[in-house]
Design a protein around this motif. Structure first.
Motif, PDB file in Angstrom:
ATOM      1  N   ALA A  40       0.837  -1.210   0.000  1.00 22.69           N
ATOM      2  CA  ALA A  40       0.000   0.000   0.000  1.00 22.69           C
ATOM      3  C   ALA A  40       0.868   1.253   0.000  1.00 22.69           C
ATOM      4  N   GLY A  41       2.092   1.146   0.529  1.00 24.93           N
ATOM      5  CA  GLY A  41       3.024   2.266   0.534  1.00 24.93           C
ATOM      6  C   GLY A  41       3.695   2.500  -0.804  1.00 24.93           C
ATOM      7  N   ARG A  42       3.382   1.675  -1.789  1.00 22.73           N
ATOM      8  CA  ARG A  42       3.884   1.794  -3.161  1.00 22.73           C
ATOM      9  C   ARG A  42       5.411   1.909  -3.250  1.00 22.73           C
ATOM     10  N   PRO A  43       6.111   0.887  -2.760  1.00 20.84           N
ATOM     11  CA  PRO A  43       7.572   0.943  -2.872  1.00 20.84           C
ATOM     12  C   PRO A  43       8.011   0.861  -4.334  1.00 20.84           C
ATOM     13  N   GLN A  44       9.185   1.433  -4.616  1.00 16.91           N
ATOM     14  CA  GLN A  44       9.759   1.312  -5.959  1.00 16.91           C
ATOM     15  C   GLN A  44      10.090  -0.143  -6.242  1.00 16.91           C
ATOM     16  N   ALA A  45      10.570  -0.834  -5.208  1.00 20.27           N
ATOM     17  CA  ALA A  45      10.902  -2.249  -5.341  1.00 20.27           C
ATOM     18  C   ALA A  45      10.614  -2.954  -4.027  1.00 20.27           C
ATOM     19  N   LEU A  46      10.141  -4.175  -4.144  1.00 20.79           N
ATOM     20  CA  LEU A  46       9.982  -5.064  -3.010  1.00 20.79           C
ATOM     21  C   LEU A  46      11.001  -6.170  -3.217  1.00 20.79           C
ATOM     22  N   LEU A  65       3.081 -13.848  -6.774  1.00 21.11           N
ATOM     23  CA  LEU A  65       2.414 -13.292  -7.960  1.00 21.11           C
ATOM     24  C   LEU A  65       1.496 -12.127  -7.581  1.00 21.11           C
ATOM     25  N   GLN A  66       0.797 -12.242  -6.458  1.00 17.92           N
ATOM     26  CA  GLN A  66      -0.094 -11.164  -6.010  1.00 17.92           C
ATOM     27  C   GLN A  66       0.712  -9.911  -5.668  1.00 17.92           C
ATOM     28  N   ALA A  67       1.856 -10.092  -5.037  1.00 14.65           N
ATOM     29  CA  ALA A  67       2.703  -8.939  -4.701  1.00 14.65           C
ATOM     30  C   ALA A  67       3.204  -8.281  -5.990  1.00 14.65           C
ATOM     31  N   ARG A  68       3.623  -9.086  -6.932  1.00 14.11           N
ATOM     32  CA  ARG A  68       4.094  -8.546  -8.217  1.00 14.11           C
ATOM     33  C   ARG A  68       2.982  -7.767  -8.912  1.00 14.11           C
ATOM     34  N   LYS A  69       1.773  -8.320  -8.894  1.00 19.09           N
ATOM     35  CA  LYS A  69       0.625  -7.665  -9.525  1.00 19.09           C
ATOM     36  C   LYS A  69       0.293  -6.345  -8.822  1.00 19.09           C
ATOM     37  N   ALA A  70       0.414  -6.303  -7.500  1.00 19.13           N
ATOM     38  CA  ALA A  70       0.122  -5.071  -6.747  1.00 19.13           C
ATOM     39  C   ALA A  70       1.143  -3.973  -7.056  1.00 19.13           C
ATOM     40  N   LEU A  71       2.369  -4.346  -7.392  1.00 16.04           N
ATOM     41  CA  LEU A  71       3.410  -3.372  -7.708  1.00 16.04           C
ATOM     42  C   LEU A  71       3.285  -2.827  -9.133  1.00 16.04           C
ATOM     43  N   ALA A  72       2.698  -3.584 -10.020  1.00 21.23           N
ATOM     44  CA  ALA A  72       2.670  -3.249 -11.448  1.00 21.23           C
ATOM     45  C   ALA A  72       2.030  -1.901 -11.784  1.00 21.23           C
ATOM     46  N   PRO A  73       0.903  -1.496 -11.187  1.00 21.39           N
ATOM     47  CA  PRO A  73       0.274  -0.245 -11.603  1.00 21.39           C
ATOM     48  C   PRO A  73       1.157   0.995 -11.451  1.00 21.39           C
TER      49      PRO A  73
END
Length: 132
Positions: A40-46, A65-73
């Protein structure tokens, strides 16, 4: 064995999480819950350090996969660091992340992230001009 999750403070917009144990149907929900506020904090990279994850099931892969999808937008990156061979093979087979997002060490992942940031900021060293 349970999944141990250690969350470190963000560094330059990059979030580091170290996992140990089994990432499976019994532990994936704990990972999802731990990652939710970070994502939710929208990191540049996890950056997920997987060196001590000795088993991953389809439920664990789904969490990644869910974490990757959450970062994509917001064009965030998911990087996996130091997966044991059996975990790396599962990730490769199911194509959970591109293999160029899997690093042998945290130092390699940090160097990659540093290069990305330098390119964005335009401070990447330019090659010298060619002489005729």
């Amino acid at each position: 064995m349970n999944l141990d999750i250690q969350i470190y403070p963000p560094v330059n917009g990059n979030q580091y999480v170290v996992l140990a144990g089994r990432l499976d149907s019994h532990s994936h929900e704990a990972l999802d819950e731990a990652l939710a506020p970070l994502l939710a904090g929208r990191p540049q990279a996890l950056v997920l350090e997987l060196g001590h994850v000795d088993y991953i099931s389809s439920a664990g892969v789904r969490s990644i996969l869910q974490a990757r999808k959450a970062l994509a937008p917001h064009e965030g990156k998911l990087l996996l660091v130091h997966p044991q061979e059996q975990v790396r093979k599962v990730i490769e087979i199911v194509q959970a992340v591109p293999m160029d997002a899997v690093f042998a060490t945290t130092a390699e992942a940090d160097a990659y992230l540093d290069g990305v940031q330098r390119r964005i900021l335009g401070s990447e060293p330019k090659p010298p001009p060619a002489h005729s």
